[in-house]
Design a protein around this motif. Sequence first.
Motif, PDB file in Angstrom:
ATOM      1  N   TYR A 179       2.957  -0.583 -20.662  1.00 38.38           N
ATOM      2  CA  TYR A 179       4.204  -0.472 -21.425  1.00 38.38           C
ATOM      3  C   TYR A 179       5.097  -1.673 -21.131  1.00 38.38           C
ATOM      4  O   TYR A 179       5.397  -1.984 -19.973  1.00 38.38           O
ATOM      5  CB  TYR A 179       4.948   0.819 -21.084  1.00 38.38           C
ATOM      6  CG  TYR A 179       6.313   0.906 -21.734  1.00 38.38           C
ATOM      7  CD1 TYR A 179       6.443   1.284 -23.065  1.00 38.38           C
ATOM      8  CD2 TYR A 179       7.456   0.577 -21.014  1.00 38.38           C
ATOM      9  CE1 TYR A 179       7.676   1.339 -23.674  1.00 38.38           C
ATOM     10  CE2 TYR A 179       8.706   0.636 -21.617  1.00 38.38           C
ATOM     11  CZ  TYR A 179       8.810   1.015 -22.944  1.00 38.38           C
ATOM     12  OH  TYR A 179      10.039   1.070 -23.546  1.00 38.38           O
ATOM     13  N   VAL A 180       5.538  -2.342 -22.190  1.00 42.19           N
ATOM     14  CA  VAL A 180       6.429  -3.495 -22.073  1.00 42.19           C
ATOM     15  C   VAL A 180       7.839  -3.064 -22.468  1.00 42.19           C
ATOM     16  O   VAL A 180       8.121  -2.821 -23.641  1.00 42.19           O
ATOM     17  CB  VAL A 180       5.967  -4.665 -22.967  1.00 42.19           C
ATOM     18  CG1 VAL A 180       6.950  -5.833 -22.861  1.00 42.19           C
ATOM     19  CG2 VAL A 180       4.567  -5.108 -22.580  1.00 42.19           C
ATOM     20  N   GLY A 181       8.709  -2.950 -21.466  1.00 45.93           N
ATOM     21  CA  GLY A 181      10.091  -2.576 -21.739  1.00 45.93           C
ATOM     22  C   GLY A 181      11.039  -3.749 -21.765  1.00 45.93           C
ATOM     23  O   GLY A 181      12.163  -3.633 -22.238  1.00 45.93           O
ATOM     24  N   GLY A 182      10.582  -4.886 -21.211  1.00 40.88           N
ATOM     25  CA  GLY A 182      11.405  -6.090 -21.223  1.00 40.88           C
ATOM     26  C   GLY A 182      11.882  -6.546 -19.870  1.00 40.88           C
ATOM     27  O   GLY A 182      12.229  -7.715 -19.685  1.00 40.88           O
ATOM     28  N   PHE A 183      11.915  -5.624 -18.888  1.00 39.40           N
ATOM     29  CA  PHE A 183      12.432  -5.959 -17.569  1.00 39.40           C
ATOM     30  C   PHE A 183      11.502  -5.412 -16.480  1.00 39.40           C
ATOM     31  O   PHE A 183      11.017  -4.274 -16.592  1.00 39.40           O
ATOM     32  CB  PHE A 183      13.824  -5.359 -17.348  1.00 39.40           C
ATOM     33  CG  PHE A 183      14.867  -5.846 -18.307  1.00 39.40           C
ATOM     34  CD1 PHE A 183      15.672  -6.922 -17.995  1.00 39.40           C
ATOM     35  CD2 PHE A 183      15.045  -5.221 -19.539  1.00 39.40           C
ATOM     36  CE1 PHE A 183      16.640  -7.368 -18.879  1.00 39.40           C
ATOM     37  CE2 PHE A 183      16.013  -5.657 -20.430  1.00 39.40           C
ATOM     38  CZ  PHE A 183      16.811  -6.735 -20.101  1.00 39.40           C
ATOM     39  N   ASN A 184      11.285  -6.192 -15.440  1.00 41.70           N
ATOM     40  CA  ASN A 184      10.639  -5.671 -14.252  1.00 41.70           C
ATOM     41  C   ASN A 184      11.660  -4.868 -13.450  1.00 41.70           C
ATOM     42  O   ASN A 184      12.870  -5.060 -13.607  1.00 41.70           O
ATOM     43  CB  ASN A 184      10.083  -6.810 -13.399  1.00 41.70           C
ATOM     44  CG  ASN A 184       8.926  -7.526 -14.073  1.00 41.70           C
ATOM     45  OD1 ASN A 184       8.087  -6.895 -14.713  1.00 41.70           O
ATOM     46  ND2 ASN A 184       8.898  -8.847 -13.965  1.00 41.70           N
ATOM     47  N   PRO A 185      11.197  -3.951 -12.573  1.00 41.28           N
ATOM     48  CA  PRO A 185      12.160  -3.144 -11.795  1.00 41.28           C
ATOM     49  C   PRO A 185      13.171  -4.005 -11.039  1.00 41.28           C
ATOM     50  O   PRO A 185      14.359  -3.667 -10.979  1.00 41.28           O
ATOM     51  CB  PRO A 185      11.253  -2.360 -10.837  1.00 41.28           C
ATOM     52  CG  PRO A 185       9.959  -2.238 -11.575  1.00 41.28           C
ATOM     53  CD  PRO A 185       9.812  -3.526 -12.328  1.00 41.28           C
ATOM     54  N   GLU A 186      12.714  -5.145 -10.486  1.00 44.38           N
ATOM     55  CA  GLU A 186      13.640  -5.995  -9.735  1.00 44.38           C
ATOM     56  C   GLU A 186      14.672  -6.654 -10.660  1.00 44.38           C
ATOM     57  O   GLU A 186      15.786  -6.987 -10.229  1.00 44.38           O
ATOM     58  CB  GLU A 186      12.889  -7.061  -8.944  1.00 44.38           C
ATOM     59  CG  GLU A 186      11.965  -7.938  -9.757  1.00 44.38           C
ATOM     60  CD  GLU A 186      10.540  -7.409  -9.850  1.00 44.38           C
ATOM     61  OE1 GLU A 186       9.632  -8.240 -10.038  1.00 44.38           O
ATOM     62  OE2 GLU A 186      10.354  -6.175  -9.720  1.00 44.38           O
ATOM     63  N   ASP A 187      14.302  -6.847 -11.930  1.00 43.82           N
ATOM     64  CA  ASP A 187      15.264  -7.384 -12.896  1.00 43.82           C
ATOM     65  C   ASP A 187      16.403  -6.387 -13.117  1.00 43.82           C
ATOM     66  O   ASP A 187      17.582  -6.770 -13.170  1.00 43.82           O
ATOM     67  CB  ASP A 187      14.592  -7.672 -14.238  1.00 43.82           C
ATOM     68  CG  ASP A 187      13.520  -8.740 -14.152  1.00 43.82           C
ATOM     69  OD1 ASP A 187      13.660  -9.644 -13.309  1.00 43.82           O
ATOM     70  OD2 ASP A 187      12.551  -8.662 -14.933  1.00 43.82           O
ATOM     71  N   ILE A 188      16.045  -5.124 -13.276  1.00 43.48           N
ATOM     72  CA  ILE A 188      17.054  -4.085 -13.473  1.00 43.48           C
ATOM     73  C   ILE A 188      17.948  -3.982 -12.242  1.00 43.48           C
ATOM     74  O   ILE A 188      19.179  -3.898 -12.341  1.00 43.48           O
ATOM     75  CB  ILE A 188      16.390  -2.720 -13.767  1.00 43.48           C
ATOM     76  CG1 ILE A 188      15.580  -2.775 -15.069  1.00 43.48           C
ATOM     77  CG2 ILE A 188      17.442  -1.614 -13.828  1.00 43.48           C
ATOM     78  CD1 ILE A 188      16.400  -2.933 -16.312  1.00 43.48           C
ATOM     79  N   ASP A 189      17.331  -4.003 -11.058  1.00 40.38           N
ATOM     80  CA  ASP A 189      18.116  -3.937  -9.820  1.00 40.38           C
ATOM     81  C   ASP A 189      19.091  -5.106  -9.742  1.00 40.38           C
ATOM     82  O   ASP A 189      20.266  -4.935  -9.379  1.00 40.38           O
ATOM     83  CB  ASP A 189      17.196  -3.956  -8.594  1.00 40.38           C
ATOM     84  CG  ASP A 189      16.376  -2.686  -8.457  1.00 40.38           C
ATOM     85  OD1 ASP A 189      16.759  -1.665  -9.067  1.00 40.38           O
ATOM     86  OD2 ASP A 189      15.355  -2.719  -7.743  1.00 40.38           O
ATOM     87  N   GLY A 190      18.615  -6.303 -10.081  1.00 35.17           N
ATOM     88  CA  GLY A 190      19.475  -7.474 -10.026  1.00 35.17           C
ATOM     89  C   GLY A 190      20.616  -7.404 -11.021  1.00 35.17           C
ATOM     90  O   GLY A 190      21.755  -7.786 -10.710  1.00 35.17           O
ATOM     91  N   LEU A 191      20.327  -6.925 -12.216  1.00 39.23           N
ATOM     92  CA  LEU A 191      21.357  -6.774 -13.232  1.00 39.23           C
ATOM     93  C   LEU A 191      22.454  -5.824 -12.769  1.00 39.23           C
ATOM     94  O   LEU A 191      23.646  -6.122 -12.888  1.00 39.23           O
ATOM     95  CB  LEU A 191      20.708  -6.284 -14.518  1.00 39.23           C
ATOM     96  CG  LEU A 191      21.566  -6.083 -15.766  1.00 39.23           C
ATOM     97  CD1 LEU A 191      20.724  -6.291 -17.011  1.00 39.23           C
ATOM     98  CD2 LEU A 191      22.169  -4.679 -15.795  1.00 39.23           C
ATOM     99  N   LEU A 192      22.046  -4.687 -12.225  1.00 40.27           N
ATOM    100  CA  LEU A 192      23.014  -3.692 -11.783  1.00 40.27           C
ATOM    101  C   LEU A 192      23.774  -4.163 -10.549  1.00 40.27           C
ATOM    102  O   LEU A 192      24.979  -3.907 -10.414  1.00 40.27           O
ATOM    103  CB  LEU A 192      22.311  -2.365 -11.516  1.00 40.27           C
ATOM    104  CG  LEU A 192      21.682  -1.708 -12.753  1.00 40.27           C
ATOM    105  CD1 LEU A 192      20.858  -0.488 -12.350  1.00 40.27           C
ATOM    106  CD2 LEU A 192      22.750  -1.313 -13.768  1.00 40.27           C
ATOM    107  N   ASP A 193      23.089  -4.861  -9.633  1.00 38.98           N
ATOM    108  CA  ASP A 193      23.772  -5.381  -8.440  1.00 38.98           C
ATOM    109  C   ASP A 193      24.806  -6.426  -8.833  1.00 38.98           C
ATOM    110  O   ASP A 193      25.901  -6.480  -8.263  1.00 38.98           O
ATOM    111  CB  ASP A 193      22.754  -5.993  -7.473  1.00 38.98           C
ATOM    112  CG  ASP A 193      21.892  -4.949  -6.780  1.00 38.98           C
ATOM    113  OD1 ASP A 193      22.271  -3.761  -6.824  1.00 38.98           O
ATOM    114  OD2 ASP A 193      20.852  -5.323  -6.207  1.00 38.98           O
TER     115      ASP A 193
END
Length: 276
Positions: A129-143
């Motif tokens: 599944y391609v959602g657009g972001f890796n988990p670390e990308d989401i973490d970085g965005l939120l941080d």
Amino acid sequence: MSVQFRNNVHVTGSGPTTMIFVHGFGCDQTMWRYLAPAFADRFRVVLYDLTGSGHSDWSAYDRAKYGSLQGHVTDLLEILDACAAGPSIVVGHSVGAPIGLLATIAAPQRFVAQVLVGPSPCYTNDGDYVGGFNPEDIDGLLDSMETNFLEWSRKMAPAIMGAPNQPHLGQELTRSFCRNDPAIAKHFARVTFRADIRADVPRATVPALILQCSDDLIVPREVGDWLHRHLAHSALRLIDNVGHCPHLSAPTASSDAIESFLAQTLMQGGRPSAHA
């Protein structure tokens, strides 16, 4: 508290069928100003601000209730109970799209169609599944948002809007992001970007139009394809648009796609074709 006050509800137009518009993260109902009026001559149009956004009652934002998208689903259905007596169509942008989709699952008898603008059932890549972001990308965005919400908004809003030939739209989205209460916005962002409703999608039976932008920083084309494969009675329409907000940067193309979908789905009583 009335839902009209809580969610700053505005009703215009007239007709036996209601169209209710659900905005995305960091936005408010004014984001529909180019699209909603085109339908007010035939539909009862309901605009509102998600609780905690825009001119809604921010004091009504309960972190427990809105700790998942279901809290906003409940609000949507309550607004329809207060404002719509007949069948409804839900039009949702970004996180407003899964909120609308979940509402059609909870109360399918209330809806005759749904329109998903730039939707994503899950922003995180997961196996095939391609959602657009890796988990670390989401973490970085939120941080980054936690560290300096206003600076994050100034950088991210223009990139999300895209529309390189319409810079005023990026400026508008930046102002919209910055008007939000940072504490509420940070909480809602975590709910938004960590939501995963993929398991719910096959349960939706209400005919759906998926509006996918050709170049979207937030939602890659693969997401629209995935939704089209897993969402029953769905049509996928690709809008030639750079950005995540075609209802603002490509309103005519968006309106035309919705008109075509509704003509086929409602007036002809049929199901949408594979690529309407």
